[in-house]
Structures are given as structure tokens and as C-alpha cells.
Design an enzyme around this catalytic site. Structure first.
Site, mmCIF file in Angstrom:
data_model
loop_
_atom_site.group_PDB
_atom_site.id
_atom_site.type_symbol
_atom_site.label_atom_id
_atom_site.label_comp_id
_atom_site.label_asym_id
_atom_site.label_seq_id
_atom_site.Cartn_x
_atom_site.Cartn_y
_atom_site.Cartn_z
ATOM 1 N N ALA A 239 -13.339 4.136 -1.569
ATOM 2 C CA ALA A 239 -13.981 2.810 -1.523
ATOM 3 C C ALA A 239 -12.975 1.715 -1.826
ATOM 4 C CB ALA A 239 -15.135 2.764 -2.531
ATOM 5 N N ALA A 240 -11.755 1.900 -1.350
ATOM 6 C CA ALA A 240 -10.710 0.934 -1.692
ATOM 7 C C ALA A 240 -10.469 -0.099 -0.606
ATOM 8 C CB ALA A 240 -9.407 1.669 -1.999
ATOM 9 N N ARG B 47 -13.927 -6.908 8.446
ATOM 10 C CA ARG B 47 -14.862 -7.276 9.511
ATOM 11 C C ARG B 47 -16.260 -7.642 8.997
ATOM 12 N NH1 ARG B 47 -13.951 -2.266 13.310
ATOM 13 N NH2 ARG B 47 -13.019 -1.456 11.397
ATOM 14 N N ASP C 279 -18.568 3.548 2.387
ATOM 15 C CA ASP C 279 -19.199 2.795 3.475
ATOM 16 C C ASP C 279 -19.896 3.700 4.483
ATOM 17 O OD1 ASP C 279 -16.946 3.907 4.573
ATOM 18 O OD2 ASP C 279 -16.105 2.041 5.356
HETATM 19 C C1 UD1 Z 1 -10.893 7.701 9.409
HETATM 20 C C2 UD1 Z 1 -10.294 9.022 9.858
HETATM 21 C C3 UD1 Z 1 -10.777 9.324 11.281
HETATM 22 C C4 UD1 Z 1 -12.292 9.348 11.324
HETATM 23 C C5 UD1 Z 1 -12.848 8.046 10.770
HETATM 24 C C6 UD1 Z 1 -14.335 8.159 10.592
HETATM 25 C C7 UD1 Z 1 -8.146 9.178 8.753
HETATM 26 C C8 UD1 Z 1 -6.676 9.042 8.908
HETATM 27 N N1 UD1 Z 1 -8.864 8.927 9.850
HETATM 28 O O1 UD1 Z 1 -10.360 6.709 10.266
HETATM 29 O O2 UD1 Z 1 -10.261 10.568 11.730
HETATM 30 O O3 UD1 Z 1 -12.737 9.552 12.648
HETATM 31 O O4 UD1 Z 1 -12.301 7.761 9.469
HETATM 32 O O5 UD1 Z 1 -14.875 6.916 10.259
HETATM 33 O O6 UD1 Z 1 -8.608 9.534 7.698
HETATM 34 N N2 UD1 Z 1 -9.712 3.925 2.575
HETATM 35 C C9 UD1 Z 1 -9.221 3.767 1.310
HETATM 36 N N3 UD1 Z 1 -7.880 3.615 1.143
HETATM 37 C C10 UD1 Z 1 -7.029 3.615 2.168
HETATM 38 C C11 UD1 Z 1 -7.533 3.771 3.470
HETATM 39 C C12 UD1 Z 1 -8.872 3.930 3.645
HETATM 40 O O7 UD1 Z 1 -9.980 3.748 0.337
HETATM 41 O O8 UD1 Z 1 -5.814 3.481 1.916
HETATM 42 C C13 UD1 Z 1 -11.160 4.078 2.769
HETATM 43 C C14 UD1 Z 1 -11.728 2.888 3.518
HETATM 44 O O9 UD1 Z 1 -12.235 1.939 2.591
HETATM 45 C C15 UD1 Z 1 -12.837 3.499 4.336
HETATM 46 C C16 UD1 Z 1 -12.386 4.933 4.556
HETATM 47 O O10 UD1 Z 1 -11.387 5.190 3.593
HETATM 48 O O11 UD1 Z 1 -14.030 3.556 3.617
HETATM 49 C C17 UD1 Z 1 -11.881 5.203 5.950
HETATM 50 O O12 UD1 Z 1 -10.757 4.385 6.188
HETATM 51 P P1 UD1 Z 1 -10.510 3.716 7.585
HETATM 52 O O13 UD1 Z 1 -9.263 2.954 7.518
HETATM 53 O O14 UD1 Z 1 -11.714 3.042 8.066
HETATM 54 O O15 UD1 Z 1 -10.237 5.008 8.475
HETATM 55 P P2 UD1 Z 1 -10.421 5.117 10.011
HETATM 56 O O16 UD1 Z 1 -9.227 4.519 10.661
HETATM 57 O O17 UD1 Z 1 -11.737 4.635 10.422
#
Ligand code: UD1
Ligand code: MG
Length: 455
Positions: free
Chosen positions: A11-12, A17, A104
Site C-alpha cells: 500500500a505504498a 490517477r 487497492d
Molecule cells: C503488478 C504486477 C503485474 C500484475 C498487476 C496486477 C509486478 C511487477 N507487476 O503490476 O504483473 O498484472 O500488478 O494489478 O508486480 N506498490 C508498492 N510499492 C512499489 C510498487 C508498487 O507498494 O514500489 C504497490 C502499489 O501501491 C500497488 C501495487 O503494489 O498497490 C501494484 O503496483 P503497480 O505499480 O500498480 O503494479 P502494476 O504495474 O500494476
């Protein structure tokens, strides 16, 4: 012995958007922050540990999530999902099964996750995938000729051929802590986004001969994440439709399943009728046969069997007795306790009012900080004057009292059993049993009265 279950909730992220000052995971579905839904699910799984990885808005997230069963881990820079999970690693015991969820992605069912967590052992990990008509944006699941999972490739790193795959990564997976502690430090960020991808643990597992066991949700909505307010509204509607279905299954007639919103635990008996645009908030209980008219808000209330709530009433922090009749246009505020067969009618406001069996407050009244006995009749326009600008005072009204219309009862005051208050009275002194109290100017009639004339 099965390994203890620990849940890590990511949840970071910022959620840019959403276009919001509020951290994304605090936006609400069914009246509760999305993150709280996920925490609730983790608890329902009987998790031994719950670990929240927070970054953007971390203070705010912690503040609205006061819980002593959550360990927070701070991710100061968002370097990818693998990096995010790594922040919680020191908190995870080696023998744990770790289920990774997202703040989320609020509505994954407990069964789906319990089944996924069951796939984990030292020799296997569990991965939740789903087939989508439009897989755009998601990581794709790569399988070999025997249909065994090989890897996940992110959209931005995928070849044209890989992009055609419609089985996608939901992001949710379950893996032993021992493996995570081994693999996460080995992640590299040499990929299209320069991030440490959690998804790379899949190919690492395969290379080491660890089996990837795949599970699926019952519907897409369960794994749908929220990136903007449109998706938030979509999940809200799905949640509400499910609640409506549950209510109907349990014995409620809904005038329109699309026009009732339930934002908290709602317990119902049988043969409930709910008209359109009714909103339930917090904990609400409805007894058998309760009927609720259109446009009512009912919050933290219990309504006993056979009670009728008419249109446009607001019931907040109140108990309504059996066969009571409320509204239309009534407002019951916290601390209202109505006994059976009571009536509270239009434009009546009650607050901290204990009302005895069979008593009626039918029109245009304010009854606050008051205790009414049985069979009291409160006439139209009666006000309990409970507040002197500084302190609040009680009004006590005995059994069978009749309060004439447009009376002001200046508290503290007691009107004893069987007393009568003449209409238009301002009552400042106690009234004894069976007395009539009249406290208004005497009427004078002046004959041949000349009205003023325009000069
Ligand atoms: C990620 C997955 C993807 C999957 C998708 C589903 C990875 C590399 N990819 O992509 O395969 O289909 O989710 O929705 O995992 N978050 C953190 N810290 C970070 C990065 C992300 O807390 O450094 C959290 C975000 O707040 C979010 C979640 O992790 O809730 C997913 O991150 P996001 O960047 O949306 O990943 P996707 O690119 O959507
Ligand atoms: Mg995402």
C-alpha cells in the site's frame, strides 16, 4: 503442522490517477477504506501476522488504521513490488507462509485466498491468475508445452507473441518466507521500468524446481484493482449488487436491487421490505417484517420486528421497538430508544430520548434529553428546551401525560403521571400527577377594533 500464515499488504503507491490528496488505499468502498477491507479479509483468514507496506501518505494511512495487530513497514521510495515486499521481510518468521495482497484490490473473497494459501509448501508456491478478454496493462502468464507456468512477463517487457496471452497475473501470490528471503535479494531491476519486480520470483521458483500452483478467483471483480475513480465506482456497484442479492436470499424484498446501499454489517430477519434509495451505514439490525420506505438513511440502529419506517426518515444511533411507526420525515438521533407501538411522525427530531410503550410524538416536535413513560401524547410543535447555552438538562414525562400543541417544556422539569399541559404553554415548573398546567397569556377580545390606515 501447517506453517503460520502471514499477510503482506502492499500500500505504498501514490495512486496518482485518483487525482486526490487522500492516499489511494484510503478511498472507500461500501463506506470503508479499501485498505480496511483487505485487512478485514486477512483477519478472516486467521493470519498470525499482518504487515502493511506503506509509503505515500504513510502517516495518514496509519492514523486512520489504528490496530495493534498490524506491523507497518515503510517503503520510502517506490522501487517496485519486489522491493516493497522486501521491506516487510525482516518482520516475517522463516517458517511463515506469506500471502501477498494489495491495498487497492479490496474485494478478494476469503475462500479464494484460503485456497491459494493452501498451495504453499517448501516445494510449491501459489499464484492467482485470471483470464481476461482484455489483458491490457497486466503481467502475462507464460506456460510451457505441458501447460506448466514458467514465468510472468510484464506488459512493458513483453513481445508481441506474449502480449497475445490472455491469462494475467492478478499480483496476488502465496510463497514461503524462506523462499522470499532467499529470492528477493537476488531480484534485478534491469527491465523496461527499472523496477524490482515481485513477479520475477515465479521464474526463480521454476529454475529451482519449485512448483507453481495456480488458483483462480470466482469472478474478475475479486481481483480488480482500483487506479481511478471510475474503477472505484465499478467495484462499489459490484459490492452493492452482491449485498442486495444476499439480502434477497435471506428474506428481504427489495423494490430495486440497484437502489439500496449497504455500508456496514446489516443483519436482517424475514419478510423485510426495502423501498428504493435506502442507505444503511454502520451496524444495523432489522427484525422480521420491518418495512422501510423510500429515501431513508439508517445508521447504527436496531429496528425490532414489525416496525414501519416511512419515506425520508433518518435513523441514527437509535433503537426502534416492535411495531413502532416512524416518519415520514422523522429524524431519530443517537440515544433514542423507542419502546413497542410508539409513533414518531413527520418533522420530529429526537435525541437521547427514551420513549415508553404506546407513546406518540406525531408532528413537528423536538424531544431531546427526555424520558417519556407509557401512552404519552406529545402534541404538535412541542419542544423540550434542554439547553441553556451551556448545559443540557432532562425532561421527565410520566405515564399517560397529554402535552398540548405548541408547548415548550423548559428543562430540568418533570411532568408527573396523568398530567395535562394546555396548548401553547411554556412550562418552567414541575407539574404534579393529574394536574392541568396552563402557562400562556390569557385571551382578550377587543370589540370594534380599528386597523391602522395607510397615511
Ligand atoms: C503488478 C504486477 C503485474 C500484475 C498487476 C496486477 C509486478 C511487477 N507487476 O503490476 O504483473 O498484472 O500488478 O494489478 O508486480 N506498490 C508498492 N510499492 C512499489 C510498487 C508498487 O507498494 O514500489 C504497490 C502499489 O501501491 C500497488 C501495487 O503494489 O498497490 C501494484 O503496483 P503497480 O505499480 O500498480 O503494479 P502494476 O504495474 O500494476
Ligand atoms: Mg497496478
Amino acid at each position: 503442522m501447517t506453517q503460520p500464515l502471514h499477510v503482506v499488504i502492499l500500500a505504498a503507491g501514490q495512486g496518482s490517477r485518483m487525482k486526490s490528496a487522500l492516499p489511494k488505499v484510503l478511498h472507500k468502498v461500501a463506506g470503508r477504506p479499501m485498505l480496511h477491507h483487505v485487512i478485514g479479509t486477512a483477519r478472516s483468514l486467521g493470519a498470525t501476522g499482518i504487515h502493511g507496506v506503506i509509503g505515500h501518505g504513510a502517516d495518514q494511512v496509519r492514523e486512520v488504521t489504528p490496530a495493534d495487530d498490524i506491523q507497518w513497514a515503510l517503503q520510502t521510495e517506490q522501487l517496485g513490488t519486489g522491493h516493497a515486499v522486501a521491506q516487510a521481510l525482516p518482520q516475517l518468521p522463516d517458517d511463515a507462509r506469506v500471502l501477498i495482497l494489495y491495498g487497492d484490490v479490496p474485494l478478494t473473497r476469503q475462500d479464494t485466498l484460503a485456497h491459494l494459501a493452501d498451495q504453499v509448501s517448501d516445494q510449491s508456491i501459489g499464484l492467482l491468475t485470471v483470464r481476461l478478454d482484455n489483458p491490457d496493462g497486466y503481467g502475462r502468464i507464460l506456460r510451457d508445452a505441458d501447460n506448466k507456468v514458467l514465468a510472468i512477463v510484464e506488459q512493458k517487457d513483453a513481445s508481441a507473441e506474449q502480449l497475445a496471452v490472455n491469462e494475467v497475473n492478478t499480483g496476488i501470490l502465496a510463497v514461503s518466507a524462506r523462499h522470499l528471503k532467499d529470492w528477493l535479494p537476488q531480484l534485478s531491476n534491469s527491465n523496461a521500468q527499472g523496477e524490482y519486480y515481485l513477479t520475477d520470483v515465479i521464474s526463480m521458483a521454476v529454475e529451482r524446481g519449485i512448483e507453481v500452483k495456480v488458483a483462480h478467483p470466482e469472478t474478475e471483480y475479486e481481483v480488480q484493482g482500483v487506479n481511478n475513480r471510475l474503477q472505484l465506482a465499478e467495484l462499489e456497484r459490484w459490492y452493492q449488487l452482491n449485498e442486495a442479492r444476499r439480502l434477497m436470499t435471506e428474506g428481504a424484498t427489495l423494490a430495486d436491487p440497484a437502489r439500496v446501499d449497504v455500508r456496514g454489517p446489516l443483519t436482517i430477519g424475514q419478510d423485510i421490505t426495502i423501498d428504493i434509495n435506502v442507505v444503511f451505514e454502520g451496524e444495523v439490525t432489522l427484525g422480521d417484517g420491518v418495512s422501510i420506505g423510500p429515501n431513508c438513511l439508517i445508521r447504527n440502529a436496531s429496528i425490532a420486528k414489525g416496525a414501519v419506517i416511512e419515506a425520508n426518515s433518518v435513523i441514527d444511533g437509535a433503537q426502534v421497538g416492535e411495531s413502532a411507526h416512524i416518519g415520514p420525515f422523522a429524524r431519530l438521533r443517537p440515544g433514542t430508544e423507542l419502546a413497542r407501538n410508539t409513533k414518531v411522525g413527520n418533522f420530529v427530531e429526537t435525541k437521547k430520548a427514551i420513549v415508553g410503550e404506546g407513546s406518540k410524538i406525531n408532528h413537528l416536535s423536538y424531544v431531546g434529553d427526555a424520558e417519556l413513560g407509557r401512552d404519552v401524547n406529545v402534541g404538535a410543535g412541542t419542544i423540550t428546551c434542554n439547553y441553556d447555552g451551556v448545559n443540557k438538562f432532562q425532561t421527565r414525562i410520566g405515564n399517560g401525560v397529554f402535552v398540548g400543541s405548541n408547548s415548550s417544556l423548559v428543562a430540568p422539569v418533570t411532568i408527573a403521571e396523568g398530567a395535562t399541559i394546555g396548548a401553547g404553554s411554556t412550562i418552567t415548573r414541575d407539574v404534579e400527577p393529574e394536574e392541568l398546567a396552563v402557562a400562556r397569556g390569557k385571551q382578550r377580545n377587543i370589540q370594534n377594533w380599528q386597523r391602522p390606515r395607510k397615511q
